[in-house]
Design a protein around this motif. Structure first.
Motif, PDB file in Angstrom:
ATOM      1  N   ARG A  12     -39.786 -25.884  20.605  1.00  0.00           N
ATOM      2  CA  ARG A  12     -39.498 -27.528  20.391  1.00  0.00           C
ATOM      3  C   ARG A  12     -38.038 -27.587  20.455  1.00  0.00           C
TER       4      ARG A  12
ATOM      5  N   SER B 185     -43.713 -28.025  28.668  1.00  0.00           N
ATOM      6  CA  SER B 185     -45.139 -27.992  28.601  1.00  0.00           C
ATOM      7  C   SER B 185     -45.547 -29.507  28.577  1.00  0.00           C
TER       8      SER B 185
ATOM      9  N   GLU C  78     -41.710 -30.111  24.312  1.00  0.00           N
ATOM     10  CA  GLU C  78     -42.662 -28.785  24.131  1.00  0.00           C
ATOM     11  C   GLU C  78     -42.188 -28.025  25.266  1.00  0.00           C
TER      12      GLU C  78
ATOM     13  N   GLN D 112     -43.869 -22.176  23.421  1.00  0.00           N
ATOM     14  CA  GLN D 112     -44.032 -22.286  21.849  1.00  0.00           C
ATOM     15  C   GLN D 112     -42.780 -22.881  21.168  1.00  0.00           C
TER      16      GLN D 112
END
Length: 216
Positions: free
Chosen positions: A105, A115, A100, A103
């Motif tokens: 992937r 993240s 992540e 927002q």
């Protein structure tokens, strides 16, 4: 294949690091800029260590852990690493299943931009085996270390069940069915197998009875 680093280029990017190929390693390596081709010595800064959140799945359970990584390290989906959580003093070998970054992937990202990481523990895995017999199929589970090797065409046991490995579906969706192919448990999604029935010595076959008579 040459090592790659991100450093300042005096010709085309004096303020922001860009990708370079390392031509000569050392404390101040000689590098070649991938943008403009300039060859120059580079001053390597010691990377900062940052805390990274990792969601580890083990069997049916998932739990958060935290580990320290260098901020300029590149992590890719499929990488294997040890997650060493200082707070719990737990260490798990995992394979990274998702990254992540905000927002997004992505398939790969620099640690500084991550993240959270998602990983599957591979110290011990539960391999699902579908045993097909006649018109019925039943499932059993074999719990083994992640590095345990299954060989197509060989026999395995789970409790009282003995079976022959016929085909393997890997976690990337591919199938293997050629005898002799070896696949580690951590890479297996499901095993397809046939049961192995072994009759006790002299338990009813005319061959075993004759064989025993001849040996007397």
């Amino acid at each position: 294949m040459n090592e790659e680093v991100e450093v300042i280029c005096p010709s085309c990017s004096p303020r922001h690091p860009v990708l370079h190929k390392v031509l000569k390693s050392g404390i101040n390596p000689v590098v070649k800029c991938s943008e403009c081709g300039t060859v120059h010595p580079a001053v390597m800064e010691t990377p900062r260590t940052v805390d990274v959140r990792v969601i580890v799945s083990r069997g049916e359970a998932s739990f958060p852990m935290h580990t320290h990584m260098q901020e300029n390290e590149i992590i890719r989906v499929g990488d294997e690493m040890f997650i060493d959580d200082d707070s719990s003093d737990e260490v798990y070998p995992v394979v990274i299943t998702a990254i992540e970054s905000g927002q997004k992937r992505p398939e790969a990202a620099k640690v500084a931009d991550i993240s959270s990481l998602w990983g599957r523990a591979i110290d011990e895995v539960c391999v699902k085996i579908a045993i097909h017999e006649g018109t019925t199929t039943r499932s059993v589970i074999k719990r083994v270390p992640g590095g345990y090797q299954f060989t197509i065409g060989s026999t395995e046991k789970v409790g009282p069940d003995e079976f022959k490995v016929i085909r393997v579906k890997e976690r990337d969706g591919s199938f293997k069915s050629r005898d002799g192919v070896v696949i580690e448990a951590k890479n297996i999604k499901r095993i397809f197998a046939n049961p192995v029935h072994r009759k006790a010595w002299g338990s009813g076959t005319s061959w075993s009875s004759r064989k025993r008579e001849q040996s007397w």
